[in-house]
Design an enzyme around this catalytic site. Structure first.
Site, PDB file in Angstrom:
ATOM      1  N   TRP A 155       0.815  -1.221   0.000  1.00 25.59           N
ATOM      2  CA  TRP A 155       0.000   0.000   0.000  1.00 25.59           C
ATOM      3  C   TRP A 155       0.844   1.264   0.000  1.00 25.59           C
ATOM      4  CZ3 TRP A 155       1.602   2.601   4.189  1.00 25.59           C
ATOM      5  CH2 TRP A 155       2.062   1.880   5.279  1.00 25.59           C
ATOM      6  N   ARG A 179      -1.864  -8.773  -7.423  1.00 25.64           N
ATOM      7  CA  ARG A 179      -2.817  -8.495  -6.335  1.00 25.64           C
ATOM      8  C   ARG A 179      -2.272  -7.313  -5.543  1.00 25.64           C
ATOM      9  NH1 ARG A 179      -3.485  -9.879  -0.474  1.00 25.64           N
ATOM     10  NH2 ARG A 179      -5.627  -9.178  -0.152  1.00 25.64           N
ATOM     11  N   ALA A 181      -2.518  -4.251  -2.569  1.00 22.20           N
ATOM     12  CA  ALA A 181      -3.040  -4.204  -1.199  1.00 22.20           C
ATOM     13  C   ALA A 181      -4.501  -3.754  -1.227  1.00 22.20           C
ATOM     14  CB  ALA A 181      -2.207  -3.223  -0.380  1.00 22.20           C
ATOM     15  N   SER A 234       6.663  -6.867   3.756  1.00 25.01           N
ATOM     16  CA  SER A 234       7.483  -7.098   4.952  1.00 25.01           C
ATOM     17  C   SER A 234       8.274  -8.403   4.837  1.00 25.01           C
ATOM     18  CB  SER A 234       6.586  -7.157   6.185  1.00 25.01           C
ATOM     19  OG  SER A 234       5.873  -8.372   6.183  1.00 25.01           O
ATOM     20  N   GLU A 255      11.331  -7.992  -2.492  1.00 17.69           N
ATOM     21  CA  GLU A 255      11.819  -6.682  -2.031  1.00 17.69           C
ATOM     22  C   GLU A 255      11.171  -6.493  -0.668  1.00 17.69           C
ATOM     23  OE1 GLU A 255      11.775  -3.189  -0.976  1.00 17.69           O
ATOM     24  OE2 GLU A 255      10.656  -2.595  -2.782  1.00 17.69           O
ATOM     25  N   CYS A 289      10.399   1.478   2.465  1.00 14.63           N
ATOM     26  CA  CYS A 289      11.402   0.465   2.863  1.00 14.63           C
ATOM     27  C   CYS A 289      12.819   1.031   2.884  1.00 14.63           C
ATOM     28  CB  CYS A 289      11.370  -0.712   1.893  1.00 14.63           C
ATOM     29  SG  CYS A 289       9.784  -1.497   1.821  1.00 14.63           S
TER      30      CYS A 289
HETATM   31  C1  SIN Z   1       9.529   0.751  -1.099  1.00 19.60           C
HETATM   32  O1  SIN Z   1       9.317   1.379  -0.089  1.00 19.60           O
HETATM   33  O2  SIN Z   1       9.368  -0.474  -1.113  1.00 19.60           O
HETATM   34  C2  SIN Z   1       9.979   1.342  -2.405  1.00 19.60           C
HETATM   35  C3  SIN Z   1      10.551   2.685  -2.326  1.00 19.60           C
HETATM   36  C4  SIN Z   1      11.254   3.132  -3.587  1.00 19.60           C
HETATM   37  O3  SIN Z   1      11.075   2.571  -4.667  1.00 19.60           O
HETATM   38  O4  SIN Z   1      12.024   4.082  -3.487  1.00 19.60           O
END
Ligand code: SIN
Length: 486
Positions: A155, A179, A181, A234, A255, A289
């Site tokens: 999301w 799919r 979120a 996650s 990822e 992330c």
């Molecule tokens: C992510 O938070 O998974 C991706 C962030 C990004 O592509 O910079």
């Protein structure tokens, strides 16, 4: 409410085999800015997911047989449509996800840049000719599309995480089932609508939205027609999905989570480092992330950095994403804000000092203030966990070797950042950091030309860049013999 130039971009159903799937069961989509229902969408089930995979399987022979140029033409159409509708797509994104409209526009451009990138890169899927061990043979290497690709996307970047995967898969000649979120399905649905307008044949791009995450996940990870599964999310969920894929030995790329250190050495340009930390920390309210998770500052510049960073953080205005003067939007929901607050409060109990924020506001339970903690140690909950919120824990260190050890003391290995002007140190530290991506004197590292991905428990595979196609291709070796026969 939505005020779109093109209201037909607002779709509320799954898209399978070129058709919208209307169902009776509905799922509400909530606007994180006010907690109100934005719209309700159709809930698809396991049978629908099976049909989506089968549609992708049927579409595969024709799609993979097109020339790279023919696929590139359709991808370019999609890129142009995304940019043409950038404002509408950004509005949909802000209203379902919460990030500011400016950030959402940036995400649409970022997502579209992967479509454009892979439209070009798909033309460069080169094979190889290798000298054989004997003169009557020739070794030829072909790269072929792996087959049907399934994906589960998060999301936090409801457009770009789909674009980045779909663009590479489609350019490689694979067909695709995603799919998204359930919190943020509308951006994915608008994207499906644009693939339709761009002229992609039925079954090439399929979208399945439903709340049965286990059931739909099982289809996408275990259906015999799926050749490859890709996930962004996650580490905990990623591990379960990898285990599911193992039953039929699917190719996977993951990822996953991160715990990015942001290191400021004594020799850094402190103003630049402050700006880099702000950009990397507060993007998408810290729900990214690759966001900075811990800021590690060398003793000689600790006080100076903290003062400037706190001063700049205090200027950030928290507000609804559609308000033009907001710098930071709400978090996705109240649970996310509570989880962040728990980490903050536990760390304060262990001796961290709250300098700014540390609470939600009267705007609502999703609005968590940009927060700064000092006197943090690397083992406090706020530093050892992935925060996924707008909190900056600052840790002091003395030696280069010490900070490398602190930075690497995590199961994660996605992104790291450091600021230094010493060229010897730059190479030493860059090599020693156990992270897939390292920003050096730079807080914004994501772009289509760069290989995005992590080490350790942050996942495997790379997205974007010229390496991004590898995960969607099979290498096939042809041994051509009998060449000396006359
Ligand atoms: C992510 O938070 O998974 C991706 C962030 C990004 O592509 O910079």
């Amino acid at each position: 409410m939505l005020n779109l130039n093109d209201p037909t971009l607002l779709k509320t159903a799954s898209y399978i085999d070129g058709r919208w799937l209307i169902t009776d069961n509905q799922i509400p989509v909530i606007n994180p800015a006010n907690g109100q229902e934005l719209v309700s969408i159709c809930d698809a089930d396991v049978e629908d997911a099976n049909r989506a995979v089968e549609a992708a399987h049927r579409a595969l022979p024709q799609w993979s047989a097109l020339s790279a140029q023919q696929r590139a033409n359709l991808l370019r159409n999609l890129f142009q449509l995304m940019m043409q509708h950038q404002d509408d797509l950004a509005q949909i994104l802000t209203l379902e996800q919460g990030k500011t409209f400016a950030e959402a526009k940036g995400e649409i451009a970022y997502g579209a840049s992967f479509i454009e990138w892979f439209a070009e890169e798909g033309k460069r899927i080169y094979g190889d000719v290798i000298p054989a061990p004997s003169s009557d043979k020739q070794i030829i290497v072909l790269k072929q599309p792996i087959g049907v690709v399934s994906a589960i996307t998060p999301w936090n970047f409801p457009n770009a995480m789909i674009s980045r995967k779909a663009a590479a898969a489609l350019a490689a000649g694979c067909t695709f089932v995603v799919r998204p979120a359930t919190q943020t399905p509308l951006s994915a649905m608008a994207m499906a609508e644009l693939t339709h307008r761009a002229g992609f044949p039925p079954g090439v791009f399929n979208l399945i939205v439903g709340k049965d995450s286990q059931g739909l996940g099982s289809v996408l990870t275990q259906h015999p027609h799926v050749a490859k599964f890709t996930f962004t999310g996650s580490t905990g969920v990623g591990k379960k999905l990898i285990a599911q894929c193992a039953t039929s030995v699917k190719r996977v790329s993951m990822e996953l989570g991160g715990n990015a250190p942001f290191i400021v050495f004594d020799d850094a340009d402190i103003d630049e480092a402050v700006q880099g930390a702000l950009a990397s920390k507060y993007r998408n309210s810290g729900q990214t992330c690759v966001c900075t998770n811990r800021i590690l500052v060398q003793k000689g510049v600790y006080a100076q950095f903290c003062e400037k960073f706190i001063e700049e953080t205090a200027k950030l205005k928290l507000g609804a994403g559609m308000d033009a003067d907001s710098h930071i939007g709400p978090m996705i929901n109240a649970k996310a804000a509570n989880d962040v607050d728990e980490l903050v409060q536990q760390s304060i109990d262990q001796g961290a000092v709250l300098k700014l924020g540390g609470t939600t506001t009267s705007q609502g339970p999703n609005y968590y203030l940009p927060t700064v903690l000092t006197n943090v140690s690397n083992d406090m909950p706020i530093a050892s966990n992935e925060i996924f919120g707008p909190v900056s824990p600052i840790i002091q260190f003395e030696e280069e070797s010490e900070v490398i050890e602190l930075a690497n003391a995590t199961e994660y290995g996605l992104a790291a950042y450091f600021y230094s002007r010493d060229v010897g140190r730059i190479f030493r530290v860059a090599k020693a950091l156990e992270f897939g991506m390292v920003g050096i004197n730079e807080g914004a590292i994501s772009n289509a030309a760069a290989p995005f991905g992590g080490m350790k428990q942050s996942g495997n595979g790379r997205e974007g860049s010229r390496y991004g196609l590898d995960d969607y291709l099979e290498i096939k070796y042809l041994c051509l013999g009998g060449l000396n026969n006359t």
